[in-house]
Design a protein around this motif. Structure first.
Motif, PDB file in Angstrom:
ATOM      1  N   LYS A  44       0.850  -1.192   0.000  1.00 23.83           N
ATOM      2  CA  LYS A  44       0.000   0.000   0.000  1.00 23.83           C
ATOM      3  C   LYS A  44       0.878   1.232   0.000  1.00 23.83           C
ATOM      4  N   GLU A  45       0.382   2.296  -0.644  1.00 19.95           N
ATOM      5  CA  GLU A  45       1.152   3.535  -0.745  1.00 19.95           C
ATOM      6  C   GLU A  45       1.609   4.022   0.637  1.00 19.95           C
ATOM      7  N   GLU A  46       0.676   3.986   1.625  1.00 20.79           N
ATOM      8  CA  GLU A  46       1.056   4.538   2.940  1.00 20.79           C
ATOM      9  C   GLU A  46       2.142   3.719   3.631  1.00 20.79           C
ATOM     10  N   ASP A  47       2.221   2.418   3.274  1.00 19.83           N
ATOM     11  CA  ASP A  47       3.261   1.586   3.895  1.00 19.83           C
ATOM     12  C   ASP A  47       4.635   1.852   3.298  1.00 19.83           C
ATOM     13  N   LEU A  48       4.670   2.544   2.186  1.00 21.09           N
ATOM     14  CA  LEU A  48       5.945   2.827   1.527  1.00 21.09           C
ATOM     15  C   LEU A  48       6.458   4.232   1.874  1.00 21.09           C
ATOM     16  N   LEU A  49       5.765   4.880   2.832  1.00 21.06           N
ATOM     17  CA  LEU A  49       6.129   6.253   3.201  1.00 21.06           C
ATOM     18  C   LEU A  49       6.558   6.353   4.656  1.00 21.06           C
ATOM     19  N   TYR A  50       7.358   7.338   4.958  1.00 17.52           N
ATOM     20  CA  TYR A  50       7.618   7.680   6.355  1.00 17.52           C
ATOM     21  C   TYR A  50       7.731   9.196   6.455  1.00 17.52           C
ATOM     22  N   GLU A  51       7.755   9.705   7.672  1.00 11.65           N
ATOM     23  CA  GLU A  51       7.838  11.155   7.847  1.00 11.65           C
ATOM     24  C   GLU A  51       9.219  11.535   8.334  1.00 11.65           C
ATOM     25  N   LYS A  52       9.721  12.614   7.753  1.00 12.55           N
ATOM     26  CA  LYS A  52      11.061  13.068   8.089  1.00 12.55           C
ATOM     27  C   LYS A  52      10.940  14.508   8.564  1.00 12.55           C
ATOM     28  N   THR A  53      11.754  14.891   9.550  1.00 20.61           N
ATOM     29  CA  THR A  53      11.726  16.282  10.003  1.00 20.61           C
ATOM     30  C   THR A  53      12.863  17.047   9.341  1.00 20.61           C
ATOM     31  N   LEU A  54      12.529  18.204   8.798  1.00 21.68           N
ATOM     32  CA  LEU A  54      13.530  19.036   8.123  1.00 21.68           C
ATOM     33  C   LEU A  54      13.461  20.448   8.676  1.00 21.68           C
ATOM     34  N   GLU A  55      14.561  21.180   8.528  1.00 20.36           N
ATOM     35  CA  GLU A  55      14.543  22.587   8.913  1.00 20.36           C
ATOM     36  C   GLU A  55      14.444  23.422   7.647  1.00 20.36           C
ATOM     37  N   CYS A  56      13.509  24.370   7.656  1.00 19.18           N
ATOM     38  CA  CYS A  56      13.286  25.176   6.463  1.00 19.18           C
ATOM     39  C   CYS A  56      14.383  26.248   6.330  1.00 19.18           C
ATOM     40  N   PRO A  57      15.085  26.292   5.180  1.00 18.96           N
ATOM     41  CA  PRO A  57      16.140  27.291   5.021  1.00 18.96           C
ATOM     42  C   PRO A  57      15.573  28.690   4.762  1.00 18.96           C
ATOM     43  N   CYS A  58      14.257  28.783   4.607  1.00 18.10           N
ATOM     44  CA  CYS A  58      13.648  30.085   4.329  1.00 18.10           C
ATOM     45  C   CYS A  58      13.155  30.738   5.629  1.00 18.10           C
ATOM     46  N   CYS A  59      12.390  29.973   6.462  1.00 15.59           N
ATOM     47  CA  CYS A  59      11.837  30.573   7.692  1.00 15.59           C
ATOM     48  C   CYS A  59      12.488  30.024   8.957  1.00 15.59           C
ATOM     49  N   GLY A  60      13.298  28.965   8.829  1.00 13.26           N
ATOM     50  CA  GLY A  60      14.015  28.427   9.988  1.00 13.26           C
ATOM     51  C   GLY A  60      13.201  27.466  10.848  1.00 13.26           C
ATOM     52  N   LYS A  61      11.898  27.298  10.535  1.00 13.61           N
ATOM     53  CA  LYS A  61      11.082  26.398  11.362  1.00 13.61           C
ATOM     54  C   LYS A  61      11.321  24.943  10.967  1.00 13.61           C
ATOM     55  N   ARG A  62      11.060  24.077  11.923  1.00 15.29           N
ATOM     56  CA  ARG A  62      11.179  22.648  11.627  1.00 15.29           C
ATOM     57  C   ARG A  62       9.805  22.119  11.245  1.00 15.29           C
ATOM     58  N   PHE A  63       9.758  21.285  10.213  1.00 14.61           N
ATOM     59  CA  PHE A  63       8.470  20.745   9.765  1.00 14.61           C
ATOM     60  C   PHE A  63       8.655  19.300   9.341  1.00 14.61           C
ATOM     61  N   ARG A  64       7.524  18.586   9.264  1.00 16.32           N
ATOM     62  CA  ARG A  64       7.587  17.173   8.871  1.00 16.32           C
ATOM     63  C   ARG A  64       7.125  17.019   7.427  1.00 16.32           C
ATOM     64  N   THR A  65       7.774  16.126   6.712  1.00 21.11           N
ATOM     65  CA  THR A  65       7.413  15.911   5.308  1.00 21.11           C
ATOM     66  C   THR A  65       7.385  14.424   5.001  1.00 21.11           C
ATOM     67  N   LYS A  66       6.529  14.045   4.060  1.00 19.34           N
ATOM     68  CA  LYS A  66       6.411  12.624   3.705  1.00 19.34           C
ATOM     69  C   LYS A  66       7.495  12.269   2.678  1.00 19.34           C
ATOM     70  N   VAL A  67       8.144  11.161   2.927  1.00 24.43           N
ATOM     71  CA  VAL A  67       9.216  10.704   2.040  1.00 24.43           C
ATOM     72  C   VAL A  67       8.953   9.236   1.716  1.00 24.43           C
ATOM     73  N   TYR A  68       9.251   8.780   0.504  1.00 21.86           N
ATOM     74  CA  TYR A  68       9.061   7.355   0.222  1.00 21.86           C
ATOM     75  C   TYR A  68      10.336   6.592   0.542  1.00 21.86           C
ATOM     76  N   LYS A  69      10.146   5.353   0.930  1.00 15.44           N
ATOM     77  CA  LYS A  69      11.294   4.532   1.333  1.00 15.44           C
ATOM     78  C   LYS A  69      11.998   4.021   0.086  1.00 15.44           C
ATOM     79  N   THR A  70      13.149   4.594  -0.193  1.00 16.00           N
ATOM     80  CA  THR A  70      13.891   4.148  -1.377  1.00 16.00           C
ATOM     81  C   THR A  70      14.298   2.695  -1.178  1.00 16.00           C
ATOM     82  N   GLY A  71      14.169   1.933  -2.227  1.00 15.19           N
ATOM     83  CA  GLY A  71      14.589   0.539  -2.119  1.00 15.19           C
ATOM     84  C   GLY A  71      13.470  -0.391  -1.669  1.00 15.19           C
ATOM     85  N   LYS A  72      12.409   0.170  -1.105  1.00 14.88           N
ATOM     86  CA  LYS A  72      11.308  -0.685  -0.630  1.00 14.88           C
ATOM     87  C   LYS A  72      10.312  -0.960  -1.761  1.00 14.88           C
ATOM     88  N   ALA A  73      10.029   0.069  -2.571  1.00 20.73           N
ATOM     89  CA  ALA A  73       9.096  -0.124  -3.683  1.00 20.73           C
ATOM     90  C   ALA A  73       9.837  -0.728  -4.875  1.00 20.73           C
TER      91      ALA A  73
END
Ligand SMILES: [Zn+2]
Length: 284
Positions: A44-73
């Motif tokens: 399932k699509e959702e099983d191939l995703l995870y969430e990663k936390t990144l820092e925004c180089p524009c506003c400096g805030k930390r946010f979570r983004t969906k990333v697909y698991k490379t190598g799993k699909a």
């Protein structure tokens, strides 16, 4: 003017709807393979995703983004213009990183890098105006992903990105829209008007990608978007074929086939374009 960018109003950015993507600086598509596995075995699509936390180089805030698991699909095939087709997920949906707070968005390769001047331009032209909606559900719908691509394209234009970066966004947008169209075409009740709208959006983005990469080929130094000259010439040949610039496609293909340095793999792929070109010209 880019018809593709109409609809930015939903993001509060109607002022950027008439953006000329490449004008600012003077300063047949293969059907995706259908898998034959029973539906239960396809991840399932959702099983191939995870969430990663990144820092925004524009506003400096930390946010979570969906990333697909490379190598799993599992990679099933690749279209002529290099769009990857995976089992159970259209990975192109997840290829734009977007800060949920300020609206800064870019492809992963470019996301971390902003100069002071670019940050200021984005803050003034995007962050102060953009209205972002929270996402519902564990996966992005095609419409949500499309909004992310539109936002990343206007971010690229506003920050005066190189032609290659803008062309890369257009290419990936065309991949996304193709995935969307194939999904629509596979439905029990096909909405012909929707399919036609998506086809035209795909063509517009292929055309823009082609134009942008042609400019980049003339003015930028290699590697361009990670591609050496042979890979880029192959991609240009594929795009030229897709936008029906057959003479350009034939010239690029013959350049690759007669090159003493292009590798066998690229030559084999170029040969496939040559065959399709001959068939397309016969059909004209
Ligand atoms: Zn931000």
């Amino acid at each position: 003017m880019a018809a593709f960018l109409t609809g930015l109003k939903d993001l509060g950015l109607e002022c950027l709807e008439n953006t000329d993507i490449f004008g600012e600086k003077k300063q047949e598509v293969k059907q995706s393979e259908k898998t034959e596995k029973p539906v239960a075995d396809i991840p399932k699509e959702e099983d191939l995703l995870y969430e990663k936390t990144l820092e925004c180089p524009c506003c400096g805030k930390r946010f979570r983004t969906k990333v697909y698991k490379t190598g799993k699909a599992k990679l099933l095939s690749t279209d002529m213009d290099l769009r990857p087709v995976y089992e159970g997920i259209d990975v192109t949906k997840y290829d734009v990183i977007q800060c949920e707070y300020c609206g800064y968005a870019a492809l992963p390769k470019y996301f971390p890098y902003l100069t002071q001047a670019q940050r200021k331009l984005i803050q003034e032209n995007i962050c102060q105006k953009v209205q972002l909606k929270p996402y519902e559900g564990g996966v992005y719908s095609y419409d949500e992903a499309l909004q992310r691509y539109k936002l990343s394209l206007v971010n690229a234009v506003v920050k005066h990105a190189k032609n290659s970066e803008k062309a890369f966004v257009c290419l990936k947008t065309a991949w996304l829209v193709r995935g969307y169209r194939l999904e629509q075409e596979g439905m029990e009740k096909v909405d012909a008007a929707k399919v036609e709208e998506l086809q035209s959006m795909e063509n517009e983005n292929l055309q823009n990608a082609y134009q942008g990469f042609v400019e980049a080929r003339k003015t930028e130094t290699f590697p361009i978007c990670g591609m050496d000259v042979y890979s880029l010439d192959y991609l240009l040949a594929a795009l030229a074929y897709e936008v029906k610039a057959y003479d350009d496609a034939a010239r690029l293909v013959s350049g690759l086939l007669t090159s003493t340095s292009a590798n066998r793999r690229i030559k084999d792929k170029a040969l496939m374009i040559k065959e399709q070109l001959q068939a397309a010209r016969k059909a004209e």
